[in-house]
Design a protein around this motif. Structure first.
Motif, PDB file in Angstrom:
ATOM      1  N   GLN A 235      74.239  20.138 130.756  1.00 31.83           N
ATOM      2  CA  GLN A 235      72.955  20.477 130.059  1.00 31.83           C
ATOM      3  C   GLN A 235      72.162  21.707 131.041  1.00 31.83           C
TER       4      GLN A 235
ATOM      5  N   GLY B  96      71.877  19.632 124.650  1.00 33.58           N
ATOM      6  CA  GLY B  96      70.440  19.972 124.509  1.00 33.58           C
ATOM      7  C   GLY B  96      69.963  20.951 125.514  1.00 33.58           C
ATOM      8  N   ALA B  97      70.903  21.794 125.965  1.00 35.63           N
ATOM      9  CA  ALA B  97      70.127  22.542 127.014  1.00 35.63           C
ATOM     10  C   ALA B  97      68.771  23.399 126.556  1.00 35.63           C
ATOM     11  N   GLU B  99      66.740  22.436 124.417  1.00 36.83           N
ATOM     12  CA  GLU B  99      65.622  21.641 124.156  1.00 36.83           C
ATOM     13  C   GLU B  99      65.063  21.235 125.338  1.00 36.83           C
ATOM     14  N   ALA B 100      66.104  21.096 126.429  1.00 39.54           N
ATOM     15  CA  ALA B 100      65.793  20.694 127.902  1.00 39.54           C
ATOM     16  C   ALA B 100      64.876  21.760 128.497  1.00 39.54           C
TER      17      ALA B 100
ATOM     18  N   GLY C 102      61.542  17.917 126.213  1.00 40.02           N
ATOM     19  CA  GLY C 102      62.793  18.189 126.689  1.00 40.02           C
ATOM     20  C   GLY C 102      63.897  17.342 125.867  1.00 40.02           C
ATOM     21  N   VAL C 137      74.182  15.985 122.906  1.00 40.05           N
ATOM     22  CA  VAL C 137      73.194  15.032 123.544  1.00 40.05           C
ATOM     23  C   VAL C 137      73.471  13.522 123.080  1.00 40.05           C
TER      24      VAL C 137
END
Lengths: 347, 347, 347, 347
Positions: A235, B96-97, B99-100, C102, C137
């Motif tokens: 991530q 989920g980079a 979203e992170a 996040g 994820v």
């Protein structure tokens, strides 16, 4: 490429020749990606042996900021923060990478870049005894670096005390070892890799500044921190497609004591350089015996040195003096140190 | 190391020998760090020339996920999201980079991995005409990859249409070129690097999968996206200390057309492999002419191939068939392709 | 203030008169802040009793988006996401609040706003059996709403199945009860508050749409989710300084069955309204028996109704028909429903 | 409810009776939600008038932490941070809400809770002149509170100087006015609402602590900060469904000078209380003339007062003395102040 001899940092060159050789030899081999290749497995095994424990998780990341934010974000829930010396790298030199992951860096006053067990205890007690503690970020991790940003190191006694206080209060202890080799081979060091693996919950062994092209080996002893760690590496953008490049480098560094041998080289040359500064009577900004020399010079002398040598300007001390940093590394050539010491003597 | 011949991805080997040679030659040179060295400057200049424009900002990062999250986070405010095909890499394969970093990936239905200008327009209009649009993430960027995750490519007409609709509505157009070489040298391609630099606001030229040990070259044409970009590289952990490693690699790739020459090699071998599958009458999951072949095989045949060859399992199609991926790359050896085609013929 | 009679949502009025009365009576009393006052304690106790369990943690927050993001961020580590129906409120109507914390919202296809245990199981298995699962994820929570955004409700059997599959795979089950009263008093409901407290790990009882000025009561049964929850309320901006305002409102709602009594009122009027639409033969977009009626009307009829009545436009169904929503609530006056039904009959 | 008379904060009671009256009168009216009702429009207009400018954007949020994080996150890109006094509320008392949005709070030394233009200039120059500035969070906003957490206020001269330095270097100036009424009516104040609207880019007028049940009115003058602000309110959970509750409250507060009238009441009683402490010779921790009194008392005296009065314990000063806070507010009853002053005299 540079027309000066550079002493400004410990990442001015490429990699140790033995690493380059191994990279060349293995270049056209086919392996699976993302660190699941045999080279990473072998390097991890050698690191576990060097740490004297079989139960350690070892992961390889590319760089320091990336490693710090990955470890810290993997450890903390959203309401938790990480205690660190106000001068700590994560607090002042990583463009808010930890905050960008949502966590506050809780700066505490340090001494020569180090924080003490007492400071940590005070910070924890002050949190927990605050009437409105839920309005305040909860400390959950302590970040230290060894050597610190100022080149100082923790003694076994100091690290033991920190470890005790952390574990008494449920805080993770994380040691950033970007320059770990230069700490463990310093003349005044009494810590071993085994000690660190035993006293810390997670730490990393820096490759970028100690012989590798790049790479940091994260070593995790705390069970909670091991869980799902590879998700975090991915991530945060730290999962190298050709992960074996990291495995090959650390495998080489941890073969025949190479990591420590090349570290000792840097330390020996730093001591030589230190002797020259001392002979001229220049005071230190901070005293240490690792590969970074923080020294205070008259501006005129600095200017003279600037013609042929690169160094890192730190800050102005007074109207006519500045604090600067000279670094040696695994790659520093003795003839260059000699050239610099001669130049110093001539000042 | 592997006892099979691997066709599962395009990052099973190290780097092109010319790159290794240059890395060796320059290994003990001293340069400044963090991408401010002469090699990075020279590589950037060559890329600007290849794109036919002097006003482009060029930055070098280590890997794809890191590059995607850095570009996207640099472009969006907190309430904004990025439109992408539901199969887009950022939507399904980067833990989920994005979203992170706080941004929603807005999946829209694609066709063979591609999204159309119409889809983008519909998404924008549906947002802006919604009575409670402020309760919905605002689309601000369109992410595409070329070739896509399914190996398909955009035509000049399609990319032009996308570019127009993006600019009509104030959306940034971002092209992920992790495999760009294999797209631009495909037999059915009509796009050039100049087209891409003109039609996109930001894109990157993939090195990891096209001849480099690692590295992606981000090319920015939109003025707003150029501002402060290096802060983001640092914050996201993508600023390599020995940044010259990236400069040297891209300098080599963009000397004497190497990047395209080695891409053509992969394409030629993919076509050869494709011919074998077609001769056996195996249907494609998706048709394309780039370096990834998505083919549907009977499970029994797959098992037979598995003894000597590695491939990437995609998904089960029915009780007795599976979709799999075979990749060629700059490093694929013709003798290995011959071995595989022979094995296919024997099925 | 409005010159039309509004049926567009269930938050067009203030609070139930008994709540206003209690707020007035207690207005000049002095209490401590931040939800640590006796009114909050009493309300929490009544909610625990209504749920039939003494071990529940109860917290009061101000609004729905805030509650969703607080609960979800408190539950997930950075690499984890929350499964929800593609139509789920957190996925489409909260401006990416969860992503801004996040975490990826993992949309799965639903049926009339609901997701099934099978879908959840498939999503989990597909994750865990993926060769590169760490690139994806990790699902860790399932978010449902009851009633859903489409007014449908879960049966005890459906919720039991969801609960089982969640607990089998270590997923938290979170139920958004923004309109919980209208679900539990629907004619076809067979769930109780006790069931929900037993089957879910965390849920909330909506006040904003069911009689309160504002406020949502979060009920937590899972021990892990209880830990440090107040830190999250504060960090996400949900800790009301005069927290007693929430305590007083929920204390009133959970005295003498008021919460359910006023919910039943809304349901009775919705049924009356539904009967009118059915008599005219208008089809439903979605069938349900709660306080939201999703009906498809000819545009001409809609326009006629628009003169005197407010409703919520959902989407165009075909050239001459639209799907719209009419809501009743605790505050809906019977005479207004009668006026609307008369207008419907005249269409 | 409390059996003591509480002076510990300015949010121990409900709302001013005129507000309660208006909430009751309008309770069953129907309006649209989310702050788009006529009451919010009217309140915004009155605030614009009070600020003497028609071009201000006015938004209503529920609480202070929520407002701070919404304004700051709307203003900053990911690599930017907010300068504030080390004692600033966002730095020490909001559970890292700003960091949870991804931004570093850059604490600078303050004097009695205030920061000077010189400090801001020094921080900016030190950033921009740093050789590796891209490794450091970029300051982009200055956060101040007026009154500060220590009850001190900025003079017009100080605020003008801050405004100038901010605008010279492209920094936004944000003033947290949670207790603004108590600052603007302090005997030694020379600032007006017009001054603040002119000198700051964004500020808020606190309702929670000055007569409202809850609510903060954000006033934005900078065009860039106005853009898309409602998206941020929604995303951060601050968009109240029944937004009119905020409109009605601020409409009432800004009718017939109520906001300032009730603020003056608190100031008058604080002065009375201050006189009592001074007569006894107790030293101040910090001197100010607003509604918060920070005084140092012998522990024995504190204990005596504790029997009948609530105050806020701040910290231990020495073995036998503690610093504590007493607050007055719009709701403080003169008889309670008299009771306290009598008790003080008896010590």
């Amino acid at each position: 490429m540079s027309d000066k001899i550079l002493f400004q940092c410990d990442y001015n060159e490429g990699a140790h020749p033995k690493i380059m050789e191994r990279l060349l030899e293995t270049n056209m081999e086919q392996t699976v990606g993302y660190g699941e290749d045999p080279y990473c497995a072998r390097a991890a095994e050698k690191i576990r042996q060097a740490c004297g424990r079989e139960d350690l998780a070892v992961h390889f990341l590319v760089g320091g900021t990336q490693t710090n934010m990955t470890v810290i974000d993997a450890a903390l829930r959203s309401h938790q923060g990480v205690l660190c010396a106000e001068t700590g790298h994560i607090n002042v030199h990583e463009t808010g990478a930890v905050e960008a992951c949502g966590h506050k860096v809780l700066g505490v006053p340090g001494t020569d870049g180090k924080i003490t067990a007492d400071r940590v205890e005070a910070a924890w007690l002050s949190h927990i005894h605050n009437d409105s503690f839920e309005h305040i970020v909860q400390p959950k991790m302590v970040y230290i670096s060894n050597p610190t940003e100022l080149g100082t190191i923790y003694s076994r006694e100091e690290l033991t005390a920190l470890s005790k206080v952390c574990h008494r209060y449920g805080l993770y202890l994380f040691l950033d070892g970007a320059r770990l080799g230069y700490g463990l081979t310093a003349p005044d060091n009494d810590l071993t890799l085994e000690d660190i693996a035993r006293l810390c919950d997670v730490f990393y062994i820096g490759g970028t500044k100690v012989g590798a092209l790049f790479g940091e080996a994260v070593v995790i002893s705390h069970e909670e921190l091991k869980r799902d760690f590879r998700y975090f590496i991915k991530q945060k953008g730290g999962m190298l497609a050709k992960g074996r490049l990291l495995g090959i480098q650390f495998d080489t560094l941890f073969t025949d004591d190479l990591y420590f041998e090349i570290s000792r080289h840097a330390i020996r040359l730093a001591e030589k350089l230190r002797a020259a500064f001392e002979r001229k009577g220049y005071p230190y900004l901070v005293e240490n015996r690792t590969n970074q020399i923080f020294v205070i010079l008259p501006d005129a002398d600095l200017e003279a040195l600037s013609e042929d040598f690169g160094y890192c300007y730190d800050h102005r001390v007074d109207e006519s003096h500045s604090a600067v940093r000279f670094c040696t590394s695994w790659a520093t050539r003795e003839e260059n140190v000699d050239a610099l010491t001669n130049a110093i003597f001539k000042l």
